[in-house]
Design a protein around this motif. Structure first.
Motif, short mmCIF file in Angstrom:
data_model
loop_
_atom_site.label_atom_id
_atom_site.label_comp_id
_atom_site.label_asym_id
_atom_site.label_seq_id
_atom_site.Cartn_x
_atom_site.Cartn_y
_atom_site.Cartn_z
N VAL A 181 50.18 49.88 -43.61
CA VAL A 181 49.84 48.48 -43.40
C VAL A 181 48.80 48.06 -44.43
O VAL A 181 47.83 48.77 -44.65
N GLN A 182 49.05 46.94 -45.08
CA GLN A 182 48.05 46.36 -45.97
C GLN A 182 47.60 45.04 -45.38
O GLN A 182 48.42 44.24 -44.94
N LEU A 183 46.31 44.82 -45.39
CA LEU A 183 45.73 43.62 -44.83
C LEU A 183 44.98 42.86 -45.91
O LEU A 183 44.21 43.45 -46.65
N GLN A 184 45.22 41.56 -45.97
CA GLN A 184 44.58 40.71 -46.97
C GLN A 184 43.92 39.55 -46.25
O GLN A 184 44.60 38.67 -45.73
N ALA A 185 42.59 39.56 -46.25
CA ALA A 185 41.83 38.49 -45.61
C ALA A 185 41.50 37.41 -46.62
O ALA A 185 41.25 37.70 -47.80
N SER A 186 41.50 36.18 -46.16
CA SER A 186 41.17 35.05 -47.03
C SER A 186 40.60 33.92 -46.19
O SER A 186 40.62 33.98 -44.95
N GLY A 187 40.11 32.90 -46.87
CA GLY A 187 39.63 31.72 -46.17
C GLY A 187 38.12 31.59 -46.09
O GLY A 187 37.62 30.59 -45.59
N GLY A 188 37.41 32.58 -46.57
CA GLY A 188 35.96 32.49 -46.56
C GLY A 188 35.45 31.47 -47.56
O GLY A 188 36.21 30.92 -48.35
N GLY A 189 34.16 31.23 -47.50
CA GLY A 189 33.56 30.28 -48.42
C GLY A 189 32.17 29.90 -47.98
O GLY A 189 31.58 30.53 -47.10
N LEU A 190 31.65 28.88 -48.64
CA LEU A 190 30.33 28.37 -48.34
C LEU A 190 30.47 27.10 -47.50
O LEU A 190 31.21 26.18 -47.88
#
Length: 119
Positions: A1-10
């Motif tokens: 399984v590969q997991l890719q998190a996104s959506g972070g920011g300031l």
């Protein structure tokens, strides 16, 4: 399984962010999924979790009432909607896939996405 998190920011305090975690691989199926975070100088901590069906969700006290975890199994996606963000929410957020036997921990981790909340 590969997991890719996104959506972070300031984001300013009181603002919102939606984190996404894209999972690849057949091992995603049937797995409990969780979100964790790690602030500088602190240990990684549990934020939220969701069962495969989505019927049950779990939250750290710090997340209750402000964060919502959800998933779309057809898209192999897990989300974390974060509202009313506070400076103390600043951390790197990770998604994780639970081991096949529920309650025995996590065996796959994403690379993390930075969330920074300004006061």
């Amino acid at each position: 399984v590969q997991l890719q998190a996104s959506g972070g920011g300031l984001v300013q305090g009181g603002g919102s962010l939606r984190l996404s975690c894209a999972a690849s691989g057949r091992a995603f199926e049937g797995r409990y999924m969780g979100w964790f975070r790690q602030a500088p100088g602190k240990e990684r901590e549990f934020v939220a979790g969701i069962t495969w069906s989505g019927d049950s969700t779990y939250y750290a006290d710090s997340a209750k009432g402000r964060f919502t975890i959800s998933r779309d199994n057809a898209k192999n996606m897990v989300y974390l909607q974060m509202n009313n963000l506070k400076p103390e929410d600043t951390a790197v957020y990770y998604c994780a896939a639970g081991k096949p036997v529920l309650g025995t921990g996590y065996d796959y981790w994403g690379q993390g996405t930075q969330v920074t909340v300004s006061s």
